[in-house]
Design an enzyme around this catalytic site. Structure first.
Site, PDB file in Angstrom:
ATOM      1  N   LYS A 202       0.851  -1.184   0.000  1.00  0.00           N
ATOM      2  CA  LYS A 202       0.000   0.000   0.000  1.00  0.00           C
ATOM      3  C   LYS A 202       0.889   1.236   0.000  1.00  0.00           C
ATOM      4  O   LYS A 202       1.901   1.287   0.718  1.00  0.00           O
ATOM      5  CB  LYS A 202      -0.912  -0.013   1.231  1.00  0.00           C
ATOM      6  CG  LYS A 202      -1.910   1.135   1.278  1.00  0.00           C
ATOM      7  CD  LYS A 202      -2.854   0.989   2.476  1.00  0.00           C
ATOM      8  CE  LYS A 202      -3.857   2.123   2.552  1.00  0.00           C
ATOM      9  NZ  LYS A 202      -4.801   1.977   3.689  1.00  0.00           N
TER      10      LYS A 202
ATOM     11  N   SER B 227      -9.715   2.258   2.696  1.00  0.00           N
ATOM     12  CA  SER B 227      -8.787   2.985   1.847  1.00  0.00           C
ATOM     13  C   SER B 227      -7.792   2.090   1.131  1.00  0.00           C
ATOM     14  O   SER B 227      -7.121   2.510   0.193  1.00  0.00           O
ATOM     15  CB  SER B 227      -8.026   4.006   2.692  1.00  0.00           C
ATOM     16  OG  SER B 227      -7.191   3.351   3.658  1.00  0.00           O
TER      17      SER B 227
ATOM     18  N   SER C 201     -10.272  -0.172   6.866  1.00  0.00           N
ATOM     19  CA  SER C 201      -9.644  -0.032   5.553  1.00  0.00           C
ATOM     20  C   SER C 201      -8.925  -1.268   5.043  1.00  0.00           C
ATOM     21  O   SER C 201      -8.430  -1.273   3.921  1.00  0.00           O
ATOM     22  CB  SER C 201      -8.674   1.151   5.558  1.00  0.00           C
ATOM     23  OG  SER C 201      -9.385   2.360   5.609  1.00  0.00           O
TER      24      SER C 201
END
Length: 492
Positions: A79, A154, A178
């Site tokens: 990420k 996210s 997330s």
């Protein structure tokens, strides 16, 4: 060698160790898939092909020399919130579009030490603020199950990359759901560990008392392999806890489902926005666990109505504090030709931050301002303790708590939900972060539109092994985690 992306982490590890294929061949296979497919999915912000191939060659040398670890040579996607030395780290924001990190986050460093091969950095909602991955400076990522829908957020880029077989597993972060919500939307397994289990050093902060890194993969077994790398105390992170970690892979059958007491909060299954298909699939999965020997116990979580208002005071307040460092002075985006220092601050921040981030900073700054700090922020922290106590009381009579991971399946891209509608979509996940508990999402079927549905299991503190074990055994009895979107079946 066209089906390497269909192999589990264990199969990849065994294949590399047995010289059935090399890390270079495996890495090239994934890089070709990214080149072919990711233009549709848009999961990657940065593909590090040259570095990945160099790491793969080093991994092959280590395997040949007999110095490899169990994951040496296996590719991974990070990420884009984890700092990576010499590689752009953006947190999905224009503010950091030019930021090349001078160091590695602990999670990244541990991955390198284990011999993992970094394919690149994947997309996310800006500074991890959002539930759709549309709040990114680099545009929206698509859900591989239906490209007109969001992958969640996210950690949407992480979820989409794994669901499209553009990485075998990925790192994610979870501040209010997330990891779990995008895992639910994309038909994956995703674990949010206990707060303090995984180091936050080098993970760009959103809300420091809520943020936690974790693994995202197809199965609990795959997540366990990555947890063995990610977990552990880190002296560089003051919130990292000195506590012995388990061998998560070895413990996959360590918890018997027979006799397991699963708490069913009556409030969770009566939420107004809970989709009928989601409710049905979750109830079917619980019935399956009951057939496997678990006992379903109705419990009362009395603080449910306080989750959203409490979270959306504490998280923006911490964001307001954490993001004040991005001022156009030291690093990151800097407004052109400022007339004075105040102009530099104002324009750098208003031009560098997106709408959602600005909105949350404003809410947080208001909640922390003189005259409102006690009325809002302090009161929210007191309610937070009550939410934690509510869970601890429940764990006196049950081993894990079951809930949907999200009240609906994936939204359409551009659905333009109001902030309140979007925030209410986090109803099942945010309390776990407020209490610092571990929780996992497991895929349990599909809705009428063939979009994935997820079951969330919440554990008591430090029970990651138990959660992974329960889901692993459920996945031995079902095949939802093996289902693949059509785009993932495309060969490179």
């Amino acid at each position: 060698m066209t089906d390497l992306h269909r192999l589990s982490i264990r199969e990849l590890s065994e294949g590399l160790a047995g010289a059935k294929f090399s890390s270079r061949e495996l890495t090239e296979h994934y890089l070709k898939r990214i080149e072919k497919i990711d233009a549709q999915v848009k999961s990657y912000v940065t593909v590090t092909a040259e570095q990945a191939l160099a790491q793969a060659d080093a991994a092959d040398a280590a395997i040949k020399a007999g110095t490899a670890s169990v994951l040496t040579g296996v590719p991974i996607a990070h990420k884009d919130i984890f700092c990576t030395q010499g590689i752009k780290t953006t947190a999905g924001s224009k503010m950091l579009d030019n930021f090349i990190s001078p160091y590695d986050a602990t999670v990244v460093a541990k991955g390198k030490a284990a011999g993992l091969v970094t394919l690149g950095k994947v997309n996310m909602d800006e500074f991890a603020m959002g539930s759709t991955s549309e709040n990114s400076y680099y545009g929206a990522t698509a859900n591989p199950w239906n490209l007109s829908h969001v992958p969640g957020g996210s950690s949407g880029g992480s979820a989409a990359a794994v669901a499209a077989d553009l990485a075998p597993f990925a790192t994610g972060t979870d501040t209010g759901g997330s990891i779990r919500q995008p895992a639910s939307f994309c038909g994956l397994t995703g674990l949010k560990p206990t707060y303090g289990r995984v180091s936050r050093f080098g993970m760009i902060a959103y809300a420091s008392s809520l943020d936690q890194g974790g693994p995202m993969a197809r199965s609990a077994e795959d997540c366990a392999y990555l947890m063995n790398v990610m977990a552990g105390h880190d002296a560089k992170d003051s919130t990292s806890v000195e506590k012995n970690i388990d061998n998560y892979v070895a413990n996959l059958n360590g918890t018997s489902v027979k006799g397991l007491r699963i708490g069913i909060p009556k409030q969770y299954f009566n939420v107004a926005g809970l989709d009928a298909d989601v409710k049905a699939r979750v109830e079917e999965s619980l019935k399956k666990l009951e057939e496997m020997g678990a006992t379903l116990v109705e419990i009362d979580l009395t603080m449910t109505d306080a989750y959203v208002p409490t979270y959306y005071l504490i998280a923006p307040a911490e964001a307001s504090s954490n993001l004040q460092r991005f001022d156009g002075v030291r690093y990151g985006y800097r407004a052109e030709n400022p007339v004075d220092l105040m102009d530099l601050y104002k324009r750098s921040r208003s031009e560098g931050f997106g709408k959602e981030v600005q909105q949350r900073i404003l809410i947080g700054t208001y909640a922390l301002s003189a005259g409102y700090y006690d009325a809002y922020y302090v009161k929210a922290q007191k309610v937070r303790r009550l939410i934690q106590q509510d869970f601890l009381k429940a764990f006196e009579s049950v081993d894990v708590i079951a809930a949907p991971a999200a009240p609906t399946t994936a939204y359409k891209i551009g659905a333009n939900l109001s902030p309140v509608e979007m925030y209410l979509g986090d109803i099942y996940t945010i309390a776990v972060n407020l209490a610092g508990l571990p929780a996992i999402n497991a895929p349990v079927g599909f809705d009428k539109d063939n979009l994935p549905v997820g079951l969330q299991l919440i554990g008591n503190y430090w029970s990651e092994s138990q959660l992974l074990s329960v889901v692993h055994q459920y996945q031995q009895a079902t095949d939802w985690h093996t289902k693949r979107a059509a785009i993932a079946e495309e060969n490179a």
